[in-house]
Design an enzyme around this catalytic site. Structure first.
Site, PDB file in Angstrom:
ATOM      1  N   GLU A  26       0.824  -1.294  -0.080  1.00  0.00           N
ATOM      2  CA  GLU A  26      -0.005  -0.071  -0.055  1.00  0.00           C
ATOM      3  C   GLU A  26       0.708   1.411  -0.009  1.00  0.00           C
ATOM      4  OE1 GLU A  26      -3.430   0.329  -0.073  1.00  0.00           O
ATOM      5  OE2 GLU A  26      -3.355  -2.019  -0.706  1.00  0.00           O
ATOM      6  N   SER A  49     -46.158 -33.522  40.678  1.00  0.00           N
ATOM      7  CA  SER A  49     -45.540 -33.620  42.126  1.00  0.00           C
ATOM      8  C   SER A  49     -44.546 -32.926  42.471  1.00  0.00           C
ATOM      9  CB  SER A  49     -45.432 -35.396  42.211  1.00  0.00           C
ATOM     10  OG  SER A  49     -46.812 -35.908  42.031  1.00  0.00           O
TER      11      SER A  49
END
Length: 826
Positions: free
Chosen positions: A90, A470
């Protein structure tokens, strides 16, 4: 001679005019453009958009949520070769130019003029210019934008160091596939960290900024290799790598493939709860982009054990109800076309740990199957003996005598790997939920809301309201104990008929086996889950009293039925609420709130949220009520607990100076049931495990286990809720559509095995935790047939525990079984 003088004067004039025009232009730019440039100082405090991450208590990544994948990294942590690769690709003069590379800019201007301004041309942008564009400008293609970019680059260079600029660039740049920054890109393309990248891989990453879509090694591998090799050559030309390294890198193949977020722990239901909590507090935009990290209470080993227990339990249930056949049947021509076969298998998604496979051949003794990745496996007749044909819910066909009775070519089926062996499986019809928490704090240790979150995000732990059956009885018994009953009280286990105007017909509850056992002690009734005893208890103590009492455990009073069916667990409750309520029996009688977040930190590691956790404290005095405030001066009192960090307030502000110095006192959990009643219920639930419906838990070989099974009408819901070692865990298993699970599918057979499998792992390394007998209890010998205190030397007498002020009377042999016996209530 005159002509030469004229030319000289004209040249001087034109030069002066150009200089004047240039000066005027620069002045105009300085006056009109420079003041509009953004403040570069904001770059120092820039907050890069980082996804939300959710972690377990031990640091395992559970989820990564956000549009951008990014992990910021300091420049000195980036390998030097990787930095050089980006400079070569770059801006190799980055550390030498003032922010603008005049050679590149002049080259771009000439190309632009040559093209007459038509179309894009290489603009010679430096890394600094790219930072300016990424953070402050748009991607608009115009001379004006380019001019602003150049001016801003010069401004950035004056106010920031080269290393600061380069670090921003490496963390900000988009590199394809939602990867922003080099750390995310390394993980997306190569599934690794920066330190382990090869030169070829570094060059490939450096090749991406120019055109991350076109030069992508996954979606555009050919162009990507061309660009990568160019970067490698540039690195060699600039002296960054040796000739040998260049040759090796050029010869390296393209090894990139997509790697999703590395999820280290599968806990999607807790991760989703954490995500929603953060959105509620900060808003979705802030939550997804602020780099927050949520540290949850989940423990990796327990969560994995919970996942495995749910999957094993659902498969065990499903096998008991037979083989429902293949999911699909492929045509013979597809079996002969390898590409078509692979494509069809890819279209069948995996469910949990159940992977799709196709039968390519079979005979009487074995079948050959192919997986999606092309792997060939073999199943024998011995492994298919469970696959009796499903006829109906409670009816199965004959056991297979040949493999072809189950599998034929073209069948698309499911396989499951168990201990490195492939087994035939199928997607279960039932679903399950499991949640475990610390009894003392409410911290959620594991949560599984169903078989597969990706298939169905419905969280059955927090969202599914089912009847607990239960498993609800301990709350009825606790209310009865505080209403004058004792574990030795005799209640008649006999038929009950309830005429309720709200019901179409009289209600006649029965026991599970449709048998009646006559006068029964409460402890025995709990052990053997006698329904009619619970109904009679509730009718005697009163519905209003029971609903008020039980709602203190954390249930909404409106969720508790205003009828005697509440005794049998007809309320619609979530597994999480039942687990939370049971914590009071495991911690000595205190109400705790479910907690799943330890803390939330921001992108800088600062704690921005830390919830208050009420803790149990048996030795602490009961909190005093807050004094009433005058209406005119009424102000909301400041919240107790840990201080929250307000990032909007600078340090040393007036608000900070008002804070008290020193550690805060955590809020104390309220007591919801007395220590004596909690201990008695704990004792009775321990007997459920040692003698009753929870006996399967004895396989864990511990003395501190307690719990209760639950099964609802028509076998629609099965439960086991229990605790030991300071952990409370609940398992529910049933059908989402509320269909019956089938004959014999009770809590002790269907849900309890999952609980045992989970707790076997969860309790590893945890010492047994037997509750100390609290002050206020008394031990006495009783006659098990009458529940009355036995005289010394009475044959068959057994010990029992009571509230010290509620001992049963001493048995009088002459009055045994008389009409006025206060403990033969019904």
């Amino acid at each position: 001679m005159l002509r030469l003088k004229f030319l000289i004067k004209f040249s001087i004039y034109m030069f002066s005019l150009a200089l004047l025009a240039g000066t005027a232009g620069i002045g105009a730019i300085w006056v009109l453009v420079v003041p509009t440039l953004p403040d570069v100082e904001s770059l120092r405090d820039i907050r890069l958009q980082v996804p939300l991450r959710v972690f377990s208590e031990d640091g395992a990544l559970m989820a990564e949520i956000g549009e951008q994948r990014r992990t910021p990294v300091a420049l000195d942590e980036v390998p030097e070769t990787l930095r050089l690769a980006f400079l070569a690709a770059e801006d190799d003069r980055f550390y030498r130019h003032p922010g603008i590379d005049w050679r590149g800019t002049l080259r771009g201007a000439l190309l632009y003029a040559r093209s007459l301004g038509q179309g894009r041309v290489p603009g010679g942008s430096t890394i600094t210019q790219q930072v300016a564009r990424r953070f402050f400008l748009t991607t608009e293609y115009s001379v004006t934008r380019k001019l602003r970019e150049m001016l801003l680059a010069l401004k950035i260079e004056r106010e920031m160091s080269k290393d600061e600029i380069f670090e921003l660039y490496l963390n900000k740049e988009f590199l394809g596939h939602r990867a922003y920054g080099i750390v995310a890109a390394a993980r997306v393309y190569y599934g690794t960290d920066l330190e382990t990248l090869t030169i070829a891989q570094m060059a490939q990453l450096a090749a991406l900024p120019k055109a991350p879509s076109r030069d992508n090694p996954i979606s555009g591998p050919r162009q990507a290799m061309v660009r990568r090799n160019w970067v490698i050559e540039r690195m060699h030309h600039l002296g960054y790598i040796s000739s040998e390294a260049r040759d090796e890198a050029l010869a390296a193949p393209n090894t990139a493939r997509y790697h999703g977020p590395v999820i280290e722990l599968n806990a999607p239901w807790v991760a989703e709860m954490a995500r929603q909590e953060l959105i509620d507090r900060f808003g979705s935009e802030e939550a997804y982009a602020g780099g927050y990290q949520i540290h949850t209470t989940v423990r990796s080993s327990m969560q994995r054990a919970a996942d495995e227990a749910v999957r094993d339990g659902l498969q065990a249930y499903d096998r008991r109800h037979g083989w429902r056949g293949p999911e699909q049947q492929l045509a013979p021509e597809i079996l002969e076309d390898a590409a078509a076969l692979e494509q069809r298998l890819r279209e069948v998604r995996a469910v949990a740990d159940l992977v799709p496979a196709v039968v390519v051949a079979s005979d009487d003794e074995q079948a050959w199957l192919q997986l999606r990745d092309g792997e060939q496996i073999t199943l024998t007749l011995e492994s298919l003996t469970w696959a009796r044909p499903f006829l109906e819910l409670n009816s199965l066909g004959s056991r297979p005598t040949a493999v072809t009775d189950v599998l034929v070519p073209g069948d698309v089926v499911r396989l499951r790997s168990v201990e490195d062996q492939w087994q035939l499986a199928q997607v279960p019809r039932a679903e399950a939920a499991l949640v475990a928490m610390e009894a003392d704090s409410g911290a959620i240790l594991a949560m599984v809301g169903g078989l597969d979150f990706s298939r169905n995000q419905f969280n059955r732990v927090t969202q599914s309201r089912r009847q607990p059956g239960s498993s609800f009885k301990p709350f009825i018994y606790a209310a009865a104990l505080d209403h004058g009953y004792t574990p030795a009280s005799m209640v008649n286990d006999a038929p009950v008929v309830v005429d309720d105007p709200s019901l179409e017909r009289a209600w006649r509850p029965t026991n599970f086996g449709r048998r009646f056992h006559g006068p029964t002690r409460l402890r025995e009734a709990m052990i053997h889950s006698r329904n009619l005893v619970s109904v009679r208890l509730l009718m005697d103590i009163g519905l209003d009293y029971a609903r008020d009492y039980i709602s203190d455990f954390g249930f909404e009073r409106t969720d508790l039925p205003n009828g005697p069916s509440m005794a049998l667990g007809s309320a619609s409750l979530t597994p999480l609420s039942v687990t939370t309520a049971y914590s009071a029996f495991a911690n000595g009688g205190y109400a705790v709130e479910p907690q799943f977040i330890h803390r939330v930190t921001d992108g800088f590691g600062r704690t921005v949220y830390e919830p208050e956790w009420p803790r149990i404290c048996p030795d602490c005095p009961e909190p005093r009520p807050e004094p009433a405030l005058e209406e005119d001066n009424a102000e909301e009192p400041p919240p107790a607990g840990p201080r929250r960090v307000d990032l909007s307030q600078p340090e040393g502000s007036a608000e900070d100076s008002a804070e008290l110095v020193g550690p805060t006192i955590p809020p104390i959990a309220p007591r919801v049931v007395s220590a004596q009643t909690s201990w008695l219920i704990h004792s009775m639930l321990s007997d459920v495990v040692s003698e009753g419906t929870g006996r399967r838990a004895l396989a864990l070989g511990r003395q501190d286990l307690a719990g209760k099974t639950g099964t609802t009408n028509d076998l629609r819901d099965t439960w086991f809720v229990g605790f030991g070692g300071g952990i409370v865990a609940t398992v529910w298993l049933g059908m989402d559509d509320n269909d019956s699970l089938g004959r014999q599918e009770q809590g002790g057979r269907t849900a309890l095995p999952l609980w045992v499998d989970f707790m076997e792992v969860a309790l590893q390394g945890r010492p047994e935790r037997l509750p100390a007998e609290p002050v206020g209890l008394a031990r006495a010998m009783i006659n098990p047939d009458s529940g009355l205190r036995a005289r010394p030397g009475t044959p068959g007498a057994i010990p029992e525990w009571f509230h010290a002020d509620n001992l049963p009377p001493l048995e009088d042999p002459s009055e045994r079984g008389g009409e006025d016996d206060p403990y033969d209530i019904f």
